[in-house]
Design a protein around this motif. Structure first.
Motif, PDB file in Angstrom:
ATOM      1  N   ASN A 150      -6.592  53.473  -6.074  1.00 38.96           N
ATOM      2  CA  ASN A 150      -7.564  52.401  -5.890  1.00 38.96           C
ATOM      3  C   ASN A 150      -8.504  52.263  -7.072  1.00 38.96           C
ATOM      4  N   VAL A 178     -16.776  52.629   0.150  1.00 34.28           N
ATOM      5  CA  VAL A 178     -17.813  53.425  -0.533  1.00 34.28           C
ATOM      6  C   VAL A 178     -19.122  53.367   0.253  1.00 34.28           C
ATOM      7  N   ALA A 181     -12.518  48.514  -1.262  1.00 29.86           N
ATOM      8  CA  ALA A 181     -12.949  49.810  -1.793  1.00 29.86           C
ATOM      9  C   ALA A 181     -14.464  49.917  -1.723  1.00 29.86           C
ATOM     10  N   THR A 185     -27.708  55.274  -4.932  1.00 27.08           N
ATOM     11  CA  THR A 185     -27.119  54.671  -6.125  1.00 27.08           C
ATOM     12  C   THR A 185     -25.673  54.273  -5.881  1.00 27.08           C
ATOM     13  N   ALA A 186     -24.916  55.186  -5.256  1.00 22.01           N
ATOM     14  CA  ALA A 186     -23.498  54.906  -5.003  1.00 22.01           C
ATOM     15  C   ALA A 186     -23.355  53.702  -4.083  1.00 22.01           C
ATOM     16  N   ARG A 205     -16.396  37.529  -5.725  1.00 27.45           N
ATOM     17  CA  ARG A 205     -16.593  36.520  -6.753  1.00 27.45           C
ATOM     18  C   ARG A 205     -15.271  36.181  -7.451  1.00 27.45           C
ATOM     19  N   ILE A 211     -19.205  55.070  -9.710  1.00 28.00           N
ATOM     20  CA  ILE A 211     -19.171  55.528  -8.313  1.00 28.00           C
ATOM     21  C   ILE A 211     -18.515  56.907  -8.247  1.00 28.00           C
ATOM     22  N   LEU A 247     -17.651  50.096 -12.919  1.00 29.57           N
ATOM     23  CA  LEU A 247     -18.328  50.339 -11.648  1.00 29.57           C
ATOM     24  C   LEU A 247     -17.688  51.490 -10.902  1.00 29.57           C
ATOM     25  N   LYS A 248     -16.350  51.457 -10.862  1.00 30.03           N
ATOM     26  CA  LYS A 248     -15.641  52.504 -10.123  1.00 30.03           C
ATOM     27  C   LYS A 248     -15.845  53.856 -10.774  1.00 30.03           C
ATOM     28  N   CYS A 278     -20.961  59.465  -9.175  1.00 26.91           N
ATOM     29  CA  CYS A 278     -21.875  59.732  -8.054  1.00 26.91           C
ATOM     30  C   CYS A 278     -21.222  60.676  -7.048  1.00 26.91           C
ATOM     31  N   PHE A 325     -22.033  41.709 -14.677  1.00 29.98           N
ATOM     32  CA  PHE A 325     -21.969  41.135 -13.344  1.00 29.98           C
ATOM     33  C   PHE A 325     -23.019  40.036 -13.188  1.00 29.98           C
ATOM     34  N   ARG A 343     -21.596  31.479 -13.286  1.00 30.61           N
ATOM     35  CA  ARG A 343     -20.869  30.849 -12.193  1.00 30.61           C
ATOM     36  C   ARG A 343     -21.770  29.850 -11.442  1.00 30.61           C
ATOM     37  N   ARG A 394      -8.724  44.167  -3.067  1.00 29.45           N
ATOM     38  CA  ARG A 394      -8.794  45.604  -3.283  1.00 29.45           C
ATOM     39  C   ARG A 394     -10.203  46.086  -3.604  1.00 29.45           C
ATOM     40  N   ASP A 395     -10.875  45.443  -4.535  1.00 30.00           N
ATOM     41  CA  ASP A 395     -12.199  45.895  -4.953  1.00 30.00           C
ATOM     42  C   ASP A 395     -13.198  45.824  -3.806  1.00 30.00           C
ATOM     43  N   LEU A 439     -23.911  50.612  -6.067  1.00 34.13           N
ATOM     44  CA  LEU A 439     -22.741  50.297  -6.896  1.00 34.13           C
ATOM     45  C   LEU A 439     -21.607  49.767  -6.029  1.00 34.13           C
ATOM     46  N   GLY A 440     -21.453  50.361  -4.817  1.00 32.00           N
ATOM     47  CA  GLY A 440     -20.421  49.898  -3.890  1.00 32.00           C
ATOM     48  C   GLY A 440     -20.660  48.439  -3.510  1.00 32.00           C
ATOM     49  N   PHE A 499     -10.138  54.707  -8.795  1.00 25.62           N
ATOM     50  CA  PHE A 499     -11.173  55.725  -9.029  1.00 25.62           C
ATOM     51  C   PHE A 499     -10.510  56.935  -9.697  1.00 25.62           C
ATOM     52  N   LEU A 556     -22.141  46.219  -5.323  1.00 24.35           N
ATOM     53  CA  LEU A 556     -21.763  45.399  -6.486  1.00 24.35           C
ATOM     54  C   LEU A 556     -20.255  45.202  -6.535  1.00 24.35           C
ATOM     55  N   LEU A 557     -19.522  46.262  -6.147  1.00 24.12           N
ATOM     56  CA  LEU A 557     -18.063  46.201  -6.166  1.00 24.12           C
ATOM     57  C   LEU A 557     -17.584  45.153  -5.162  1.00 24.12           C
ATOM     58  N   ALA A 609     -19.308  42.588  -4.019  1.00 23.24           N
ATOM     59  CA  ALA A 609     -19.690  41.260  -4.508  1.00 23.24           C
ATOM     60  C   ALA A 609     -18.771  40.816  -5.641  1.00 23.24           C
ATOM     61  N   GLY A 610     -18.460  41.744  -6.549  1.00 24.81           N
ATOM     62  CA  GLY A 610     -17.606  41.410  -7.690  1.00 24.81           C
ATOM     63  C   GLY A 610     -16.231  40.959  -7.219  1.00 24.81           C
TER      64      GLY A 610
END
Lengths: 502, 176, 315
Positions: free
Chosen positions: A428, B19, B15, B56-57, B70, A170, A166-167, A173, A487, A494, B11-12, B60-61, A430, B63-64, B66-67
């Motif tokens: 971080n 984003v 971040a 798009t970014a 989780r 990003i 994912l990172k 992008c 994901f 889950r 951290r995720d 994705l951010g 990236f 998703l980050l 949420a991930g």
């Protein structure tokens, strides 16, 4: 086509002056390619006026020798100081630098040299046999296909590096967004320029590349000064073993094929080829878990591909008159200065010259094997320099490289800011490579998308009706969509799990 | 219950939030682009591609974020199961501040950018070649001096003499 | 190592050479087109000629994009000392007329004209379209995919004007240069294009492309069997005039050195061969006075065409 053309071309190359020029071009190429901020396209541009005093074949031989060797040169700094000399060497740093840190600089450079040479030779042989045929591929690539290819190359970001997919996406992008800075190519509107006139032409990727890789690594070194460095042992000079070469043989062959194909397309071929080559090497490897930690296949994959692409890039340059890369664009200029008109008919009209060029490239690659292996031995000594002296020198080259490109202080600041921001990003998760990929491919992706949408009358479904484009996009979704699927899959598992627990 | 905020503190997720924030700012900037007549933009306005990328970014951010939540939730659940509330959730990620030498190096890099137009490139490089090794604990002073003189000299020979790149000389010298 | 030394000397020579008078360092010719197109080829051919005439090095710097705006911005960022020449086509004048970029018509001074390269409407040889009338007919049914080098450039405005006069519709697909249009027309991504004669002469003569009409008043010698738009009853005349400018404020004595050098360079056999080889008339070379006047005339025409299309508001 007729064998006599080949014969004449061959006799030209037995001339000691021509041979000398090829050696000089190769040595200069390795050095220019290795210095951050000096790219092979710049080297070729600098040599262009000098080549005017030569006959066409020696002139082009000199330029193309420099071109081939320059691509290898970029990987020297990628391996030794994690600072790729040019974007095509970005993927080489993924495994090359970890190898150098493990004290295997010589082994990494040796693999890089042999892979480069093999990739180069395979691509030139392909050219000799099938250039006019390959040129046809370029015709079947219109805007939708280029867009799909660009997206496919970016989707590779999902599977490189140790960090999260994912990172990486990003980061890609972010690179694409940086590529939109400046004057919009189709409408002429200023975007994200903040009133800075130097930004009208866009953000140059070289200062960003230098900042993200070299300056970031400098800061990383500053943070971990206490740790013992392992590279300062004489084993760093050892070249790869016979067994090493046997292990990367298939990787080299595969990557060379990828490189020739991607290089033939008139776009930023080498970088894309290297990225795809790296990814395929990992996918086919018996030990994919070693990638990113210092795998020799991870060095061979991108190196064979990017050098094969240099040969490939000469196909559209010669056969269509459309340069396959920035350096090929300058060589095209050189051909025109020599009074030649590259285009679809050059193959029929001037086979002698063409075979001369191909043979010169072949010869350059063979000589380059010796220079490259010798160079690996010499350059790997750099990893023995104490870092208190190495890194100030690296920073000096960064500053000079960023400034020298356009002689602009704005580029120096772009380099410094990229370095500082890049460090925070890297901490971080990236990494720098996706951002560079985004910047390099951004222009191609945006332009070809706009062209495609106009051609398809604004219907996105138009992509699905083009078989090549649809296939590439499908492949991109299957590679790049992996984190999304994982994901969603995790989410489902889950939900099911918590439902059970309840 | 502070649980949702707590789960975001990894951290995720942080971040990811950053984003999305950057995307929001970038989107606002695209609103300031000049308008162009339709005949010139061919229905692909200059904002089209940047906004596609920003969207798009941001996705994705998201998703980050949420991930991260989780994973945190799962770790929290695992801890609850192990009945060990004392372990920090984001274990081993507790930020260790970089040592002072790191900040000094970062400052030196930025200072070099300021110095170049003032005292000139080669002089700046000489200063860096003295300051950086000393900062990093090098005490072989003769070698440091050799680097401080040799580095600018070598760069002058290669870039200015051979390649014709002219470096800024520095405004300070004009004042003298 | 001697050879490397020789090459380094070769590199250094242009910078170390002649210390007296103008020019004492290389002169840049800034173009807006990617390598491989007509503008690029012309600039390189001229640079070759001038190199001998001026005894100085000239390099061609492509600054692609934005309908010449990128190139104009770059030139505007350089000192006005005669070392930077801007290669222009009417595309730049169209951009100026739209108020884009940093330069206006009053900021530039014409130095010399290099070539007058008419626009030829063409389709692929195996296309169903056999004449300009049939292309217009197709455009009334569905938008014609028309390849151009720059949005708002001369080939775009040429196509748009033709469409406007005939009621045909156009989807304009922008590319970075003539070379790309040739490949895309060959590959079938686009229906038609208004390419310059120099860019597609080979393809026309070899029968890969079918030339439908030349957008001029008189036929072109090298493709004499192709009718003109005027003959066919369409009053749509467009041509890519290529020439060189410096910015207003550049030293007069340097312009006076550059102009004859340009003309001398373009009078050399090498350049005349280039013109002949690419199908252009030798008469297309002109000096400062004629060219500067023409630039201003073309600018007015460009404005008029854009006002007619509703792109620019009349004052």
């Amino acid at each position: 086509m007729e064998p006599s053309g080949l014969g004449i071309a061959f006799s030209l190359l037995t001339d000691p002056v021509v041979l000398g020029l090829i050696v000089a071009g190769t040595v200069a190429g390795v050095i220019i390619g290795a210095l951050p901020g000096l790219s092979s396209s710049m080297g070729v541009a600098l040599l262009l006026p000098f080549s005017l005093y030569l006959e066409p074949v020696p002139a082009i031989a000199l330029l193309s020798a420099l071109y081939c060797a320059g691509t290898f040169g970029g990987s020297i700094t990628a391996v030794l100081i994690n600072a790729p000399g040019a974007p095509p060497a970005v993927a080489t740093a993924f495994d090359g630098y970890p190898m150098a840190l493990k004290g295997e600089a010589g082994r990494a450079l040796g693999i890089a040299a042999v892979s480069s040479v093999s990739g180069g030779i395979i691509s030139v042989l392909t050219l000799l046999l099938a250039a006019p045929l390959l040129a046809r591929i370029a015709y079947s690539f219109g805007p939708p296909e280029y867009f799909a290819l660009g997206v496919f190359a970016l989707s590779m970001l999902a599977s490189i590096g140790a960090e999260s997919a994912l990172k990486n996406l990003i980061g890609g992008c972010l690179g694409l967004l940086i590529a939109t800075v400046g004057i919009d190519l189709t409408t002429g509107v200023e975007r994200f320029t903040f009133g800075v006139p130097q930004l009208l032409e866009g953000v140059q990727f070289i200062p960003v590349l230098i900042g993200l890789f070299a300056v970031t690594e400098l800061l990383n070194q500053a943070r971990h000064l206490g740790r013992e460095s392992v590279s300062a042992t004489m084993s760093a000079l050892r070249l790869p073993s016979r067994e090493d070469f046997r292990r990367v043989r298939n990787t080299i062959l595969r990557s060379s094929g990828i490189g020739v194909f991607v290089g033939v397309l008139p776009a930023e071929g080498s970088t894309m080829a290297a990225m795809i080559g790296y990814n395929e090497a990992k996918r086919w490897s018996k030990a994919p878990e070693e990638f990113g930690k210092g795998s020799i296949e991870g060095v061979a994959g991108p190196e064979a591909a990017n050098n094969a692409a240099t040969g490939g890039a000469m196909v559209p340059t010669l056969a269509l008159g459309i340069p396959g890369s920035a350096t090929a664009a300058v060589i095209l200029g050189g051909l025109q200065v020599q009074g030649l008109r590259p285009g679809p008919y050059l193959f029929e009209e001037q086979p002698t010259l063409l075979y001369g060029i191909f043979l010169a490239m072949l010869l350059a690659n063979i000589l380059f094997l010796f220079i490259g292996l010798f160079g690996a031995k010499v350059f790997s000594r750099i990893s023995l320099v104490p870092r208190t002296f190495l890194w100030p020198t690296v920073f000096a080259l960064c500053l000079v490289g960023a400034y020298g490109l356009n002689q602009s202080m704005v580029d120096v600041w772009i380099m410094i800011v990229s370095g500082l921001v890049g460090y925070v990003l890297k901490r971080n998760g990236f990494g720098p490579a996706p951002i560079i990929m985004g910047i390099v491919l951004g222009g191609l992706i945006e332009t070809s998308l706009a062209q495609s949408l106009i051609i398809f009358d604004q219907q996105w479904s138009g992509f699905l009706r083009q078989p090549i484009a649809a296939g590439l996009l499908l492949a991109a979704v299957s590679v790049g969509g992996r984190p999304l699927r994982r994901f969603l899959g995790g989410l489902l598992a889950r939900t099911a799990g918590s439902a059970r627990r309840a | 219950m502070k649980r949702p905020l707590h789960l975001l503190a990894n951290r995720d997720s942080l971040a990811g939030v950053a984003v999305v924030g950057v995307c929001a700012v970038a989107w606002r900037l695209t609103a300031g682009f000049d308008e162009v007549p339709a005949i010139l933009s061919q229905n692909v306005p200059p904002t089209f591609f940047p906004r596609l990328v920003i969207g798009t970014a941001a996705l994705l951010g998201g998703l980050l974020v949420a991930g991260g939540i989780r994973r945190c939730a799962r770790e929290a659940a695992d801890q609850a199961a192990a009945d060990d509330p004392s372990t920090p959730i984001d274990k081993a990620r507790g930020a260790v501040l970089p040592p002072p030498v790191f900040w000094a190096t970062a400052g030196l890099i930025a200072a070099a950018g300021v110095l170049v137009p003032l005292v000139g490139t080669l002089f700046t490089l000489g200063l860096v070649a003295i300051a950086l090794p000393l900062l990093w604990g090098e005490r072989r002073f003769r070698l440091v001096l050799a680097l401080a003189l040799g580095l600018p000299g070598a760069i002058y020979v290669v870039f200015t003499v051979a390649l014709g790149v002219r470096f800024p000389v520095g405004q300070v010298w004009n004042l003298l | 190592m001697g050879r490397i030394g020789a090459i380094l000397l070769g590199l250094a020579a242009p910078f170390a050479g002649a210390q007296t008078g103008f020019p004492e360092r290389p002169i840049d010719i800034v173009t807006h087109a990617s390598p491989g197109g007509g503008t690029d080829a012309t600039a390189r051919a001229v640079a070759r000629g001038m190199r001998t005439a001026l005894d100085a090095d000239l390099s061609v710097l492509p600054r692609t994009g934005g309908g010449g705006v990128v190139a104009m911005s770059y030139v505007n960022s350089r000192p006005r000392d005669g070392y930077t020449l801007l290669a222009i086509t009417p595309t730049h004048l169209f951009a100026m007329a739209r108020g884009q970029g940093p330069l206006s018509i009053d900021d530039v001074v014409g130095v010399a004209r290099a070539a007058d390269d008419p626009i030829v409407v063409m389709v692929r040889a195996d296309s169903d379209v056999a004449s300009l009338a049939e292309l217009v007919e197709l455009g009334r049914e569905r938008p014609i995919k028309w390849g151009t080098t720059q949005i708002g450039g001369v080939d775009h405005i040429a196509g748009a004007t033709l469409a406007d006069r005939t009621g045909a519709r156009l989807s304009v697909v922008p590319f970075a240069g003539g070379g790309e249009i040739v490949t895309n027309l060959m590959g079938g991504s686009i229906d038609a294009a208004g390419l310059n004669l120099t860019e597609a002469l080979d393809q026309i003569q070899r029968g890969d492309f079918r030339a439908l009409a030349v957008m001029s008043e008189e036929r072109v010698r090298r493709i004499g069997d192709v009718p003109t738009t005027v003959e066919l009853g369409y009053d749509v005349v467009f041509s890519t005039v290529r020439g060189y400018l410096v910015l207003e404020g550049s030293p007069e004595d340097r312009i006076e050195i550059l102009e004859p050098a340009r003309l001398e360079g373009m009078g050399q056999p090498a350049y005349l061969d280039y013109l002949e080889g690419s199908g252009l008339e030798p008469g297309s070379v002109a000096g400062r006075e004629e060219w500067d006047g023409q630039v201003r005339r073309l600018y007015r025409d460009a404005r008029d065409a854009m006002i007619a299309l509703g792109i620019v508001q009349a004052e």
